[in-house]
Design a protein around this motif. Structure first.
Motif, PDB file in Angstrom:
ATOM      1  N   PHE A  85      16.311 -71.144 -20.901  1.00  0.00           N
ATOM      2  CA  PHE A  85      17.053 -69.976 -20.416  1.00  0.00           C
ATOM      3  C   PHE A  85      18.303 -70.417 -19.655  1.00  0.00           C
ATOM      4  CE2 PHE A  85      17.761 -66.496 -17.282  1.00  0.00           C
ATOM      5  CZ  PHE A  85      18.095 -65.510 -18.202  1.00  0.00           C
ATOM      6  N   ARG A  86      18.213 -71.516 -18.936  1.00  0.00           N
ATOM      7  CA  ARG A  86      19.386 -72.036 -18.236  1.00  0.00           C
ATOM      8  C   ARG A  86      20.466 -72.447 -19.237  1.00  0.00           C
ATOM      9  NH1 ARG A  86      16.914 -75.057 -15.025  1.00  0.00           N
ATOM     10  NH2 ARG A  86      16.995 -77.052 -16.143  1.00  0.00           N
ATOM     11  N   CYS A  87      20.048 -73.027 -20.346  1.00  0.00           N
ATOM     12  CA  CYS A  87      21.000 -73.371 -21.403  1.00  0.00           C
ATOM     13  C   CYS A  87      21.669 -72.119 -21.947  1.00  0.00           C
ATOM     14  CB  CYS A  87      20.282 -74.123 -22.527  1.00  0.00           C
ATOM     15  SG  CYS A  87      21.333 -74.567 -23.922  1.00  0.00           S
ATOM     16  N   TYR A  88      20.863 -71.066 -22.176  1.00  0.00           N
ATOM     17  CA  TYR A  88      21.412 -69.805 -22.685  1.00  0.00           C
ATOM     18  C   TYR A  88      22.424 -69.220 -21.712  1.00  0.00           C
ATOM     19  CZ  TYR A  88      21.691 -64.846 -23.842  1.00  0.00           C
ATOM     20  OH  TYR A  88      22.156 -63.582 -24.128  1.00  0.00           O
ATOM     21  N   LYS A  89      22.143 -69.266 -20.418  1.00  0.00           N
ATOM     22  CA  LYS A  89      23.079 -68.727 -19.424  1.00  0.00           C
ATOM     23  C   LYS A  89      24.399 -69.489 -19.449  1.00  0.00           C
ATOM     24  CE  LYS A  89      20.447 -68.962 -15.763  1.00  0.00           C
ATOM     25  NZ  LYS A  89      20.052 -68.828 -14.335  1.00  0.00           N
ATOM     26  N   ASP A  90      24.327 -70.796 -19.607  1.00  0.00           N
ATOM     27  CA  ASP A  90      25.551 -71.596 -19.694  1.00  0.00           C
ATOM     28  C   ASP A  90      26.344 -71.255 -20.955  1.00  0.00           C
ATOM     29  OD1 ASP A  90      24.984 -72.894 -17.318  1.00  0.00           O
ATOM     30  OD2 ASP A  90      23.948 -74.560 -18.293  1.00  0.00           O
ATOM     31  N   VAL A  91      25.624 -71.032 -22.046  1.00  0.00           N
ATOM     32  CA  VAL A  91      26.286 -70.651 -23.298  1.00  0.00           C
ATOM     33  C   VAL A  91      26.961 -69.285 -23.152  1.00  0.00           C
ATOM     34  CG1 VAL A  91      25.856 -69.931 -25.695  1.00  0.00           C
ATOM     35  CG2 VAL A  91      24.846 -72.038 -24.819  1.00  0.00           C
ATOM     36  N   MET A  92      26.291 -68.358 -22.473  1.00  0.00           N
ATOM     37  CA  MET A  92      26.871 -67.032 -22.264  1.00  0.00           C
ATOM     38  C   MET A  92      28.117 -67.097 -21.375  1.00  0.00           C
ATOM     39  SD  MET A  92      25.532 -64.578 -23.975  1.00  0.00           S
ATOM     40  CE  MET A  92      25.580 -65.756 -25.338  1.00  0.00           C
ATOM     41  N   TRP A  93      28.109 -68.014 -20.418  1.00  0.00           N
ATOM     42  CA  TRP A  93      29.293 -68.186 -19.579  1.00  0.00           C
ATOM     43  C   TRP A  93      30.483 -68.624 -20.441  1.00  0.00           C
ATOM     44  CZ3 TRP A  93      32.043 -67.167 -15.571  1.00  0.00           C
ATOM     45  CH2 TRP A  93      33.078 -68.021 -15.174  1.00  0.00           C
ATOM     46  N   ILE A  94      30.249 -69.582 -21.331  1.00  0.00           N
ATOM     47  CA  ILE A  94      31.307 -70.027 -22.233  1.00  0.00           C
ATOM     48  C   ILE A  94      31.721 -68.899 -23.173  1.00  0.00           C
ATOM     49  CG2 ILE A  94      31.781 -71.542 -24.208  1.00  0.00           C
ATOM     50  CD1 ILE A  94      32.081 -72.943 -21.575  1.00  0.00           C
ATOM     51  N   PHE A  95      30.733 -68.109 -23.621  1.00  0.00           N
ATOM     52  CA  PHE A  95      31.045 -67.019 -24.548  1.00  0.00           C
ATOM     53  C   PHE A  95      31.976 -65.997 -23.895  1.00  0.00           C
ATOM     54  CE2 PHE A  95      30.254 -62.754 -26.172  1.00  0.00           C
ATOM     55  CZ  PHE A  95      30.508 -62.929 -27.526  1.00  0.00           C
TER      56      PHE A  95
END
Length: 289
Positions: A85-95
């Motif tokens: 989930f932490r990885c997903y949050k980082d990806v969403m920040w980039i998105f």
């Protein structure tokens, strides 16, 4: 927004007695919407792919099934739900900070190169051939851009972020430095620039490219995946080795197919590793007999 005020006008302009079912659906949906609004669907589609496509892989990672576990490429590495989930949050920040704004602001370029949104819709064969060209252009150019990111400067300043996941997961497909997102975004746009098509083809291209990226970062070499039947398709096993070796890797730079790595000799380490692995398995099998 199509230039025709009604279906009858569209049929007359195309010199047809009737539109196809798909064209009728497209006309009814797009008739009252601006071209920019239609283009913005690209960002929405990519968001949902980033969010939903890796979920089956998350469930697979968390599954206690030993039967499925044997397909994990690096079986000693397992991430917890909180780590994924932490990885997903980082990806969403980039998105939301890079990918989304870049797509929304690129509309003038899309219009300039000739991406069309009206009728007629492209045939199935036209869509297939254009997507094939897009994949080939992206794969070849991505190979060289990716290889550049593995030079000392490129890796230390930019690409090391993506390699934080030595055993990749689906969400990590888009986990990267913001500069890498911009650099490797160029190959994705080159195909539509060189061979512009319909907006529907562009949507399919971005969706399929993201699904492919998630697939090769899945961490699982599943025997039933349809991509096993695509000639020269690298898949998860091919790209997983690239992450496994890490920053010192000079192997397996290609994003989709394996021909560039074969032609330019950047798969020698991978092929040697596979031979050693097969030999080890054969020796272990003999010991258990």
């Amino acid at each position: 927004m199509p230039p025709h005020g009604s279906i009858q006008e569209a049929e007359a302009a195309l010199d047809r007695s009737s539109l196809t079912f798909a064209e009728t659906v497209w006309f009814n949906y797009s008739a009252t919407k601006s071209d920019y609004f239609l283009y913005c669907h690209t960002t929405i589609f990519v968001f949902f792919i980033f969010t939903l496509a890796p979920i089956p892989l998350v469930l697979l990672e968390l599954s206690p099934s030993a039967g499925l576990g044997r397909y994990k490429i690096q079986p000693r590495v397992h991430l917890s739900l909180s780590e994924m989930f932490r990885c997903y949050k980082d990806v969403m920040w980039i998105f939301f900070s890079v990918v989304g704004p870049l797509q929304l602001l690129s509309y003038p370029a899309v219009k300039m190169v000739g991406i069309r949104m009206g009728l007629p819709l492209p045939s199935g064969w036209e869509i297939f051939l254009q997507l094939f060209v897009y994949f080939m252009i992206e794969d070849y150019t991505h190979y060289w851009f990716h290889r550049f990111l593995h030079c000392k400067w490129g890796y230390e300043k930019i690409h090391h972020v993506h390699h934080e996941y030595a055993a990749p997961i689906g969400f990590a497909a888009s986990y990267a430095h913001w500069a890498e997102v911009l650099i490797l975004g160029i190959p994705s746009f080159l195909g539509p620039v060189i061979v512009p098509g319909h907006m529907i083809t562009l949507w399919l291209w971005f969706v399929l490219r993201q699904i492919e990226a998630i697939d090769v970062h899945s961490g699982y070499d599943l025997p039933w995946t349809p991509t096993k039947y695509i000639p020269f398709y690298g898949g998860a096993d091919h790209h997983d080795y690239h992450h496994y070796v890490g920053g010192q890797s000079h192997n397996n730079f290609a994003s989709v197919f394996t021909y560039c790595d074969f032609l330019y000799g950047t798969d020698k380490g991978y092929r040697h590793y596979k031979k050693l692995l097969a030999k080890t398995k054969e020796e272990q099998s003999k010991k258990t007999q």
